[in-house]
Design a protein around this motif. Structure first.
Motif, mmCIF file in Angstrom:
data_model
loop_
_atom_site.group_PDB
_atom_site.id
_atom_site.type_symbol
_atom_site.label_atom_id
_atom_site.label_comp_id
_atom_site.label_asym_id
_atom_site.label_seq_id
_atom_site.Cartn_x
_atom_site.Cartn_y
_atom_site.Cartn_z
ATOM 1 N N ASP B 158 0.872 -1.025 -0.032
ATOM 2 C CA ASP B 158 0.029 0.058 -0.139
ATOM 3 C C ASP B 158 0.732 1.224 -0.168
ATOM 4 O O ASP B 158 2.139 1.108 0.655
ATOM 5 C CB ASP B 158 -0.874 -0.042 1.179
ATOM 6 C CG ASP B 158 -0.317 -0.109 2.558
ATOM 7 O OD1 ASP B 158 0.941 -0.833 2.553
ATOM 8 O OD2 ASP B 158 -0.592 0.743 3.576
ATOM 9 N N LYS B 159 0.412 2.093 -0.717
ATOM 10 C CA LYS B 159 1.024 3.651 -0.812
ATOM 11 C C LYS B 159 0.904 4.393 0.364
ATOM 12 O O LYS B 159 1.976 5.099 0.767
ATOM 13 C CB LYS B 159 0.469 4.281 -2.101
ATOM 14 C CG LYS B 159 0.651 3.509 -3.434
ATOM 15 C CD LYS B 159 1.153 4.833 -4.141
ATOM 16 C CE LYS B 159 1.471 4.279 -5.641
ATOM 17 N NZ LYS B 159 2.018 3.030 -5.897
ATOM 18 N N GLU B 160 -0.057 4.143 1.338
ATOM 19 C CA GLU B 160 -0.120 4.918 2.371
ATOM 20 C C GLU B 160 1.094 4.709 3.353
ATOM 21 O O GLU B 160 1.520 5.645 3.936
ATOM 22 C CB GLU B 160 -1.478 4.354 3.258
ATOM 23 C CG GLU B 160 -2.689 5.166 2.730
ATOM 24 C CD GLU B 160 -3.091 4.680 1.463
ATOM 25 O OE1 GLU B 160 -2.531 3.560 1.131
ATOM 26 O OE2 GLU B 160 -3.812 5.275 0.605
ATOM 27 N N THR B 161 1.560 3.356 3.689
ATOM 28 C CA THR B 161 2.734 2.928 4.483
ATOM 29 C C THR B 161 4.033 3.624 3.614
ATOM 30 O O THR B 161 4.710 4.564 4.623
ATOM 31 C CB THR B 161 3.191 1.575 4.432
ATOM 32 O OG1 THR B 161 2.087 0.718 4.600
ATOM 33 C CG2 THR B 161 4.073 1.247 5.502
ATOM 34 N N TRP B 162 4.269 3.686 2.488
ATOM 35 C CA TRP B 162 5.333 4.376 1.889
ATOM 36 C C TRP B 162 5.308 5.932 2.165
ATOM 37 O O TRP B 162 6.379 6.454 2.449
ATOM 38 C CB TRP B 162 5.259 4.240 0.456
ATOM 39 C CG TRP B 162 6.273 2.949 0.258
ATOM 40 C CD1 TRP B 162 5.848 1.738 -0.197
ATOM 41 C CD2 TRP B 162 7.546 2.750 0.721
ATOM 42 N NE1 TRP B 162 6.922 0.862 -0.253
ATOM 43 C CE2 TRP B 162 8.188 1.538 0.308
ATOM 44 C CE3 TRP B 162 8.675 3.741 0.977
ATOM 45 C CZ2 TRP B 162 9.294 1.065 0.249
ATOM 46 C CZ3 TRP B 162 9.887 3.256 1.226
ATOM 47 C CH2 TRP B 162 10.179 1.914 0.875
ATOM 48 N N PHE B 163 3.889 6.391 2.132
ATOM 49 C CA PHE B 163 3.926 7.754 2.258
ATOM 50 C C PHE B 163 4.373 8.218 3.619
ATOM 51 O O PHE B 163 5.050 9.332 3.784
ATOM 52 C CB PHE B 163 2.615 8.226 2.102
ATOM 53 C CG PHE B 163 2.172 9.742 2.074
ATOM 54 C CD1 PHE B 163 2.639 10.686 1.105
ATOM 55 C CD2 PHE B 163 1.685 10.304 3.253
ATOM 56 C CE1 PHE B 163 2.517 12.052 1.044
ATOM 57 C CE2 PHE B 163 1.526 11.582 3.231
ATOM 58 C CZ PHE B 163 1.782 12.493 2.346
#
Lengths: 324, 333
Positions: B158-163
């Motif tokens: 998921d992109k949220e974690t990376w964000f």
């Protein structure tokens, strides 16, 4: 005398390195000195290295002139060569202009570009930090590259003209276009040397490269001399383009593949020193050729760049340069 | 402009925005911008003192490739691989930096030596194509469905974690910038960039001070490279090292402003947004148009705005404030 001694030592060390790089890998691999010494393809690689040196010497000549006179590093120099190559390619392949007319037109084009680069950009930066001048020409590098991408696309294009090759011995073939590049490079060094030492304009250019402020006070037209040097430098880029377009494909990023090595040659030879640049071109080209022969072409470049970095620590003023 | 509160406030704002929900495409752009902003901040630590390195592609490539190679071939988690990569970058910085500073290689000579360094790394990556994939690029092995937890592999779907990771990394970068800005090293190097001889005469160990900042900058850039490969899960020699990427780093920082805390971030925003917007609105016909605009802009910046956009705005604001203070002082007297 001390300085001459260092140069002699350098040549001895370079020759030693050359012999080691030429024979030691083969001796280690084959365990046989006789084989290593009689390897025909090794000598072919050496000769090709010598001819590549001619191309590199020619490439670095114009940059070296600008370096020496205006004291600015044109990071975009190889991109001007690329534009010259495109110019010749399109005139010849698209509009059917004979090569003998297309090539001078290409030289004229790059001379105009060189003139414009100085007039539009460098002239305004003569008094700012050297690094700003370098970065501004870095901006031009991006600009030229993208203009070429936009105008010509990213396809590799080949002129489709080959001068062929001739056999030197049974096994060794030499490409005419590489030999031509070598001869033209040598002729250009000689011509440029005569121009700089024997003509009034050349003397003025040499004088202004020594001291910008004083020579201006003595009546030298600084702006005009810089413009002339930049135009000649650009024209030499066009001349290099004439010979490169016969050997290599043209694409917008072709400048990146030989740009860095061109700067290294100028610095290694001693900024603005034509003879030093000529010698440096052959040292680096032999490193590339021999590294390429024994290992991989990329390893050849790694050796050449690593050698350059090491030489900067040993002799930052260049092989033939004088420490200012 | 130099504070803790402002970066933290920005970071908090971004985190809140992510929790509320950002569509995945803008989120991707923001992650990329934040990771690059960190790398650019790392470069600006050196660049602001006149140590213009064109070799940061070397450190970025080393960080990215060492991390990915250790993961693929040694099965080493990035939690160990990244520190090793950073140590290698620090070592490389010392090997090249120490003689450079010892032998007083400055100005465009320094730029050209570091340019040779970035080419060495790029060509080495291409030459070792049996292991690195050469010019075709390299993909870290996906975690797959085996029992390696994603936190160990440092790969997240998921992109949220990376964000959140990117925001944290970027915030740390700004805080490092601030720490350097307030340190003695900054004063020492300001003096060195004005006049090396006088600085040395005043008792500054020029070589040592320069080496410290170079190692810090190299390690940050290598970390940026490692983050890049962990996020993109792909790396190619031309996207992390070589003359093109080195110039891109320099350009973005010069455009944003090398002397301000948010300058490199601003540079990352304008350069990446410009590329994305041109791609969206003009499409693939305009491949290269963004670089043409950068190129002209870089020249214009250096001729007219050597302090960068944000730096120039700050200067103008400061001058206006000064004038107001002065006029109120005179009217009061």
């Amino acid at each position: 005398m001390g300085r001459i001694d260092t140069r002699v030592w350098l040549i001895v060390i370079a020759a030693g390195l050359f012999v080691c790089l030429a024979y030691v890998p083969a001796i280690i691999r084959e365990g046989d000195l006789g084989f290593a010494v009689s390897d025909v393809f090794l000598y072919e690689a050496m000769i090709n290295g010598l001819l590549l040196g001619g191309v590199l010497a020619l490439l670095s000549l114009g940059l070296n002139l600008i370096f020496g006179v205006v004291d600015v590093v044109w990071i975009c120099y190889a991109e001007i060569v690329m534009l010259g190559m495109y110019g010749i390619y399109y005139l010849h392949s698209f509009y059917g202009v004979p090569l003998l007319i297309a090539m001078p037109a290409g030289i004229l084009l790059t001379a105009i570009i060189g003139y414009a680069v100085h007039e539009l950009v460098i002239r305004h930066l003569l008094d700012s930090a050297p690094i700003n001048q370098l970065l501004a020409t870095g901006g031009l590098l991006f600009f030229f590259q993208s203009v070429a991408t936009l105008a010509f696309g990213i396809d590799f294009r080949n002129l489709g003209v080959s001068l062929g090759s001739f056999p030197l011995t049974e096994d060794i073939y030499i490409s005419w276009s590489r030999l031509a590049a070598f001869i033209v490079a040598a002729a250009c060094v000689a011509g440029l040397y005569l121009f700089l030492t024997r003509t009034f304009m050349g003397t003025a250019i040499r004088a202004i490269s020594q001291d910008r402020e004083i020579m201006t006070l003595m009546g030298a037209a600084q702006g005009r001399l810089y413009l002339i040097s930049s135009a000649i430098g650009g024209g030499l880029a066009g001349l290099a383009a004439c010979l490169l377009v016969l050997q290599y494909d043209v694409h917008p990023f072709v400048g990146l593949s030989f740009g860095p090595i061109t700067f290294m040659i100028c610095v290694l030879g001693g900024l603005g020193n034509m003879v030093g640049g000529f010698i440096a071109a052959f040292i680096l080209s032999e490193l590339i050729a021999l590294g390429g022969y024994h290992f991989d072409l990329e390893w050849g470049y790694v050796f050449a760049f690593a050698f350059f970095i090491a030489m900067m620590f040993v002799r930052p003023e260049g092989i033939m340069g004088r420490r200012s | 402009m130099n504070s803790v509160t402002l970066p933290v406030a920005f970071a908090a704002l971004l985190v809140v925005a992510a929790i509320v929900g950002i569509p995945s495409y803008p989120l991707h752009i923001m992650i990329v911008i934040l990771i690059w902003a960190f790398t650019y901040t790392g470069w600006s630590l050196m660049g602001r003192f006149g140590l213009v390195s064109l070799g940061h592609g070397a450190f970025m490539g080393l960080g990215a490739y060492a991390t990915a190679l250790l993961w693929n071939y040694a099965g080493m988690t990035p939690w160990l691989g990244i520190p090793i990569a950073l140590a290698l970058a620090a070592l490389l910085a010392v090997i090249v930096g120490y003689p450079c500073f010892k032998f007083r290689i400055t100005g465009h000579y320094f730029a050209l030596v570091t340019l040779a360094l970035t080419e060495v790394v790029r060509q080495t990556v291409i030459a070792t194509r049996d292991h690195t994939g050469g010019s075709l690029g390299f993909t870290p092995t996906p975690r797959g469905n085996d029992d390696t937890p994603s936190i160990v592999a440092l790969q997240f779907q998921d992109k949220e974690t990376w964000f959140l990771i990117a925001v944290a990394v970027w915030l740390v970068g700004l805080l490092i910038w601030r720490a350097v800005d307030r340190s003695m090293v900054r004063h020492a190097l300001d003096a060195v960039s004005e006049d090396e001889d006088s600085a040395a005469a005043a008792g500054i160990n020029v070589t040592w001070e320069k080496l410290k900042i170079t190692v810090l900058s190299a390690v940050m850039t290598a970390f940026g490279g490692a983050m890049y490969v962990q996020y993109q899960l792909f790396v190619a020699p031309d996207t992390v090292s070589g003359i093109g990427i080195s110039l891109q780093i320099v350009f973005a920082v010069v455009a944003g402003g090398v002397f301000t805390q948010f300058g490199p971030t601003f540079g990352a925003i304008i350069t990446l947004l410009l590329a994305e917007l041109l791609r969206i609105y003009i499409g693939t016909d305009a491949v290269g148009l963004d670089n043409a605009i950068y190129g002209v802009a870089l020249v214009l910046f250096i001729v007219f705005l050597p302090k960068g956009i944000l730096g120039s705005i700050e200067d103008a604001v400061r001058r206006r404030l000064d004038r107001q203070v002065r006029s109120s002082a005179t009217s009061g007297a």
